[in-house]
Design an enzyme around this catalytic site. Structure first.
Site, mmCIF file in Angstrom:
data_model
loop_
_atom_site.group_PDB
_atom_site.id
_atom_site.type_symbol
_atom_site.label_atom_id
_atom_site.label_comp_id
_atom_site.label_asym_id
_atom_site.label_seq_id
_atom_site.Cartn_x
_atom_site.Cartn_y
_atom_site.Cartn_z
ATOM 1 N N ARG A 140 16.474 50.254 -19.424
ATOM 2 C CA ARG A 140 15.059 49.983 -19.091
ATOM 3 C C ARG A 140 15.082 49.347 -17.839
ATOM 4 N NH1 ARG A 140 13.750 46.504 -24.142
ATOM 5 N NH2 ARG A 140 11.419 47.200 -23.875
ATOM 6 N N GLY A 149 5.472 53.272 -11.799
ATOM 7 C CA GLY A 149 6.205 54.000 -10.656
ATOM 8 C C GLY A 149 7.590 53.918 -10.807
ATOM 9 N N MET A 152 11.525 53.912 -12.878
ATOM 10 C CA MET A 152 12.064 54.845 -13.715
ATOM 11 C C MET A 152 11.613 54.492 -15.059
ATOM 12 S SD MET A 152 15.894 55.283 -14.600
ATOM 13 C CE MET A 152 15.665 54.456 -16.141
ATOM 14 N N ARG A 205 5.474 39.802 -22.925
ATOM 15 C CA ARG A 205 4.898 39.516 -21.621
ATOM 16 C C ARG A 205 3.764 39.064 -21.731
ATOM 17 N NH1 ARG A 205 4.304 45.834 -19.872
ATOM 18 N NH2 ARG A 205 3.083 46.276 -21.686
ATOM 19 N N HIS A 253 -29.160 44.997 5.928
ATOM 20 C CA HIS A 253 -30.387 44.002 5.544
ATOM 21 C C HIS A 253 -30.240 44.012 3.915
ATOM 22 C CE1 HIS A 253 -34.452 43.089 4.397
ATOM 23 N NE2 HIS A 253 -34.326 42.243 5.498
ATOM 24 N N SER A 295 -23.132 21.737 9.962
ATOM 25 C CA SER A 295 -22.843 22.786 8.860
ATOM 26 C C SER A 295 -22.621 24.217 9.390
ATOM 27 C CB SER A 295 -24.333 23.137 8.169
ATOM 28 O OG SER A 295 -24.079 23.949 7.078
ATOM 29 N N CYS A 331 -22.307 27.147 5.503
ATOM 30 C CA CYS A 331 -23.357 27.900 4.677
ATOM 31 C C CYS A 331 -23.320 29.384 4.860
ATOM 32 C CB CYS A 331 -24.585 26.915 4.819
ATOM 33 S SG CYS A 331 -25.021 27.328 6.536
ATOM 34 N N TYR A 357 -18.312 20.127 1.938
ATOM 35 C CA TYR A 357 -18.838 20.977 0.910
ATOM 36 C C TYR A 357 -19.004 22.312 1.271
ATOM 37 C CZ TYR A 357 -23.394 21.032 3.465
ATOM 38 O OH TYR A 357 -23.983 20.923 4.543
HETATM 39 P P1 ADP Z 1 7.681 50.049 -20.977
HETATM 40 O O1 ADP Z 1 8.033 49.278 -19.384
HETATM 41 O O2 ADP Z 1 6.862 51.537 -20.508
HETATM 42 O O3 ADP Z 1 6.949 49.459 -21.751
HETATM 43 P P2 ADP Z 1 9.930 50.002 -22.226
HETATM 44 O O4 ADP Z 1 11.288 49.759 -21.648
HETATM 45 O O5 ADP Z 1 9.387 48.910 -23.143
HETATM 46 O O6 ADP Z 1 9.049 50.708 -21.394
HETATM 47 O O7 ADP Z 1 10.307 51.223 -23.246
HETATM 48 C C1 ADP Z 1 9.297 52.313 -23.830
HETATM 49 C C2 ADP Z 1 9.621 52.507 -25.456
HETATM 50 O O8 ADP Z 1 10.671 52.396 -25.910
HETATM 51 C C3 ADP Z 1 8.809 51.151 -26.066
HETATM 52 O O9 ADP Z 1 7.873 51.642 -26.932
HETATM 53 C C4 ADP Z 1 10.200 50.463 -26.618
HETATM 54 O O10 ADP Z 1 9.448 50.039 -27.948
HETATM 55 C C5 ADP Z 1 11.095 51.646 -27.031
HETATM 56 N N1 ADP Z 1 12.211 51.055 -26.768
HETATM 57 C C6 ADP Z 1 13.111 50.358 -25.827
HETATM 58 N N2 ADP Z 1 13.962 50.015 -26.031
HETATM 59 C C7 ADP Z 1 14.370 50.140 -27.314
HETATM 60 C C8 ADP Z 1 15.389 49.944 -28.123
HETATM 61 N N3 ADP Z 1 16.523 49.175 -27.610
HETATM 62 N N4 ADP Z 1 15.219 50.322 -29.609
HETATM 63 C C9 ADP Z 1 14.161 50.992 -29.788
HETATM 64 N N5 ADP Z 1 13.017 51.341 -29.032
HETATM 65 C C10 ADP Z 1 13.228 50.832 -28.019
HETATM 66 MG MG MG Z 2 7.715 48.266 -23.201
HETATM 67 MG MG MG Z 3 7.916 51.710 -18.050
#
Ligand code: ADP
Ligand code: MG
Ligand code: MG
Length: 942
Positions: free
Chosen positions: A94, A103, A105, A340, A456, A813, A881, A901
């Site tokens: 990931r 945008g 991967m 997050r 205006h 002002s 102002c 102010y």
């Molecule tokens: P995004 O940034 O789009 O949230 P993620 O990396 O979180 O991408 O992954 C996309 C999907 O893959 C998510 O639904 C996440 O739950 C699932 N996923 C990612 N890693 C794993 C994992 N190790 N085992 C099971 N599901 C995973």
């Molecule tokens: Mg995710």
């Molecule tokens: Mg993603």
């Protein structure tokens, strides 16, 4: 040189270091350390990504060895082996940078699958169909992302098989079909890349890591960073998160879901989320099956639900912020895959801020910082009901925020008439002029086909807090025919339309709106902001009603009360015109005498509404011809009158002529004879002649007063000096109003402000006048009137002479609208309509200086004026102002240069209060370097 450490196990990484680990990695590390059940894994750092980019797209030396070492640890932890056919370990790979960034991967799931481990997966899941489907998806995703084979080639294969089976749904495919597809996919990859699909899991992993790094510099990601101004300070490179796969689709004791620790839509403190039984993470997002609300899990998987509730508490207790997290349940065991900070809407931010302070999760300062001034804006205006699904018929410029519906009315008089009947009105004009002002008062919203965000119409609408869409070019108005067209939609006068000035949209008909919500929790938050801020906040307000509203919204006084608005009122304008057109001093004095009590009442109303707080009144500023009709208008009236006059002269003979033409008319001409007699009577009174003479005189005067460049012409203090009677009357009205209220026991703090001053001599001249009037007023009232005297600073020379100005002024002002025009030598309307958009587009200018204060130029002039002004008078009160006073960044700047102010339009008061608190809390924080000129900050200048 020793290589830096590029790879960290989740449990050894420092979860606070988002820059190194990316947001996702930091979250995984942090959760692992907190003891939450995160599947084991490791993070390849953003530094490795930068190295890769710099190093001609080669992985840093030793990186894969490091990966291997960490992988071993994971194998030990899980008791599984990467690539083992019996007990295979699979990974997800990931991407994740410091700021969330679409945008880049996509995640590759099930990495480690190959012809052999596939068997293992079938064993574990006892589900051949699932295993082949996983393999198919993995080959496709990996083929596309890591090997660069075009997605559509995979789709073609898939579609052909589906055709053969006679279905359109993936779900109808059986094991054999899927295994056939895998075969074909592998064949495709060999054909396209020249080498077989990598069966070695280590090679798969290496290629996947490289693919993530490549995507950081990919077109989509680069464009996204550019668009959203993501600087290297904010996010530099992406990390790669390698995480043990867990399967939520291993039967009915498995599941997957997404949850928020609180409701992100309302802010309510309830567990909020969705899940699917026997499914994989992506299924929830893809919407193939409809997920269930998390509450149902209470019954369906009570043990997991309790665990999730604990996770929810733990996450909030740790992060002190609402969390958005992903989880998966594999055979009754819960795993957390991501967390997050939750994206909340403005209302939810307000409510959670207040509650989290009460729960001692955060401090008041943090609560205030959570709400961005721009987000607050959403809460302060009527909006189109979010459930409404209709489409706009046209889009113009979002000139003044809020939404409103009403009858389309094409001129100000009619708007006033219809408005008085109690109907809602949208004033629709090509553009508006000062004489349309009564139409604004009567309308709910304004729509114009021409003009920018500072036309205006836009400026006045913003001042009044009414929605406005300007520059809606598709709108074709026929004011005479009292109709308009937008493309092929026809609008008759009186038809309902809706404008959304926050988005610039126009709708046909009455669209449902929802009210702004200044709810109690927002008030609480704003009160906390008031406790924090040191910068004063005042309002620009011209009427007692506006003053009252301003008080409610927390104004600590009025920073700008424009007296010309009072001159424009319907009952005043004729007298004002009388005053302007007066042929003699006596005649002018007569008109002024009539205006005096009116102005006095205006001021009394405002002082009363602002009792106990300062009120800055600006003496008359605009050039006088703004109060007169235009030359074109007068000329056309004159033409009409002359036509009438001509008609009159021929009327006398008309009945004789008719009789002559046809004697049979004789009978029916009696009525006409009457009319002719009346006309002759009117003519004898010479009413037409008188009117014509009056109009001619007015036209002559208007032409005489015409200026080539009114903005730089006979206005402001120049007017006051050439027509002292006017300023004298205004000063007298202010002081008398003050005296009368003092007698009533009302506490008042008047401040008299002179506009357009460029030399201290002008100011001294007006000061003498004020002193004289003061003596004249104080005598009969037998009272000492406390007031302050000051000047607008809106002329460049005034900044340069600030030291001298301060000798007579108690306060300055900054009128930053005019000061910006003067500094750039831009006429605002022309700039915004002609070249500013291009300047912004080409980045010759970063922002529109009329919206965002130009701190490098105008700001620097302000700093000079402040320094010199306070050298003369250390306790000089200084405010701003201009429209900038309500813009968050400008408020921050105002704070940083020591203004006393800011004064802003009434509706923007809450924004200014919040922004001022942010400014205080951000003191000492490093500023983004490109925004502030090193000349202005840090280095002692002037
Ligand atoms: P995004 O940034 O789009 O949230 P993620 O990396 O979180 O991408 O992954 C996309 C999907 O893959 C998510 O639904 C996440 O739950 C699932 N996923 C990612 N890693 C794993 C994992 N190790 N085992 C099971 N599901 C995973
Ligand atoms: Mg995710
Ligand atoms: Mg993603």
């Amino acid at each position: 040189m020793k290589n830096p450490k590029y790879v960290y196990l989740f449990e050894e990484a420092d979860g606070s270091n988002k820059k190194l680990l990316g947001g996702k990695g930091a979250g995984l590390a942090e959760m692992t350390r907190m003891g939450l059940p995160v599947p084991p894994g490791f993070i390849v750092t953003t530094e490795a990504c930068l190295q890769y980019s710099e190093n001609k797209k080669k992985l840093p030396k030793g990186l894969m060895e490091e990966v291997q070492t960490n992988l071993k640890t994971v194998e030990e932890k899980t008791g599984k082996n990467f690539g083992s056919p019996q007990n295979p370990l699979f990974f997800s790979v990931r991407s994740g940078a410091a700021t969330s960034m679409p945008g880049m991967m996509d995640t590759i799931l099930n990495l480690g699958l190959n012809d052999k481990t596939l068997e293992g997966l079938i064993q574990i899941t006892s589900d051949g169909r699932f295993a082949y489907d996983a393999y198919r998806r993995f080959i496709q995703l990996f083929g596309k992302i890591a090997l660069g084979v075009e997605e559509k080639e995979f789709e073609q294969i898939l579609n052909k098989v589906k055709e053969k089976v006679g279905t359109r749904e993936d779900t109808d495919l059986e094991v054999d079909h899927l295994s056939d597809i895998c075969e074909q996919y592998l064949g495709l990859i060999k054909k396209r890349t020249g080498i077989p699909f990598p069966q070695d899991p280590m090679i798969q992993l290496k290629l996947a890591i490289e693919a993530v790094f490549k995507s950081w510099m990919g077109k989509r990601a680069v464009a996204y960073r550019k668009e959203f101004n993501i600087t290297p300070e904010m996010a530099n490179g992406t990390a790669v998160n390698v995480c043990t796969m867990v399967f939520g689709n291993m039967g009915f004791d498995s599941a997957t879901g997404v949850a928020f620790t609180r409701d992100p839509g309302t802010g309510e403190n309830v567990f909020y989320g969705e899940y699917l039984v026997n499914a994989q993470g992506e299924d929830v997002v893809a919407g193939i099956r409809t997920p269930k609300p998390i509450q149902e899990m209470k019954k369906e998987m009570p043990k997991i639900y309790r665990e999730l509730e604990r996770v929810r508490k733990t996450l909030e207790g740790h992060f002190h912020e609402v969390q958005d997290f992903e989880f998966t349940v594999e055979k009754g065991i819960l795993y957390i895959l991501q967390t997050r900070n939750g994206k909340l809407n403005a209302q939810a931010i307000v409510q959670t801020s207040k509650e989290m302070v009460a729960e001692k999760l955060i401090k008041k300062d943090q609560a205030v910082m959570r709400l961005k001034p721009q987000e607050l804006e959403q809460l302060l205006h009527k909006r189109i009901d979010p459930n409404f699904k209709g489409k706009p018929i046209a889009v113009g410029l979002p000139a003044s925020p809020g939404a409103a519906s009403g009858k389309a009315i094409f001129d100000a008089d009619e708007a006033e008439r219809v408005g008085k009947l109690g109907d809602k009105v949208i004033l629709v004009r090509e553009e508006t002029k000062p004489e349309d002002i009564h139409g604004f008062f009567a309308s709910q919203g304004i729509l114009t086909s021409r003009g920018g965000k500072t036309s205006h119409a836009a400026v006045v609408a913003r001042g009044m807090g009414k929605p406005c869409v300007s520059g809606c070019e598709e709108l074709r108005i026929d004011p005479k025919g009292r109709e308009a067209n937008i493309k092929n939609v026809h609008i008759k006068e009186g038809d309902f339309i809706t404008v959304d000035g926050s988005r610039g949209e126009v709708y046909l008909g009455e669209v449902p709106t929802v009210d702004p919500e200044i709810r109690k929790d927002l008030l609480t938050l704003l009160n906390w902001a008031d406790e924090i801020r040191t910068l004063g906040v005042r309002a620009n307000a011209d009427t007692p009603e506006a003053a009252n509203k301003a008080r409610q919204l927390g104004a600590e006084g009025i920073g700008l009360c424009r007296t010309e608005r009072m001159f424009n009122a319907a009952d005043r304008l004729p007298i004002v015109r009388e005053m302007i057109l007066a042929g003699s001093k006596e005649k002018r004095a007569e008109a002024i005498t009539k205006l005096l009590p009116m102005q006095r009442n205006d001021f009394k109303g405002i002082f009363r509404a602002m009792a106990g707080l300062p009120v800055t009144i600006r003496l008359l500023d605009p050039p006088l011809h703004e109060f007169l009709p235009s030359a074109e208008e007068l000329a056309s009236k004159l033409r009409n009158l002359k036509e009438v006059e001509e008609a009159f002269s021929t009327m006398e003979n008309i009945s004789d002529a008719m009789k002559y033409l046809d004697p049979s008319f004789r009978e029916s001409l009696g009525l006409l004879d009457h009319v002719v007699t009346d006309i002759i009577e009117i003519k004898e009174k010479r009413l037409d002649k008188k009117l014509i003479r009056k109009q001619q005189e007015t036209l002559r005067k208007v032409k005489e007063m015409m200026e080539i460049n009114p903005m730089l012409g006979h206005r402001g203090v120049r007017l006051g000096i050439t027509y002292p009677e006017i300023y004298k009357m205004q000063i007298q009205a202010i002081l008398e109003a003050a005296a009368e209220l003092m007698k009533e026991g009302v506490h008042i703090q008047p401040e008299i402000m002179v506009p357009q001053v460029c030399t201290a001599q002008e100011l001294k001249w007006v000061y003498q006048l004020v002193k004289k009037v003061q003596r004249e007023v104080e005598k009969p009232y037998k009272i000492q009137i406390p007031f302050k005297f000051g000047t607008m600073i809106e002329v460049v020379r005034a900044c340069m002479r600030a030291g001298r100005m301060a000798e007579v002024a108690d306060f300055f002002s900054f009128g930053t609208n005019d000061l910006t025009q003067a500094t750039f030598s831009f006429s605002r309307e022309d700039a915004e309509n002609k070249f500013l958009p291009l300047y912004n587009q080409r980045k010759i200018l970063q922002d529109n200086p009329f919206e965002v204060l130009d701190v490098k130029g105008v700001g620097r002039l302000m700093m000079i004026a402040i320094e010199w002004g306070r050298k003369t008078k250390p306790d000089l009160k200084i405010g701003i102002c201009g429209e900038h006073g309500g813009h968050p960044e400008s408020v921050e700047f105002s704070h940083s240069i020591g203004l006393s102010y800011v004064s802003c339009s009434v509706p923007r008061l809450p924004i200014a209060r919040l922004a001022a608190a942010h400014a205080k809390l951000k003191e000492g924080e490093k500023r983004p370097s490109e925004k502030y000129d090193p000349d202005v900050f840090g280095i002692p200048t002037v």
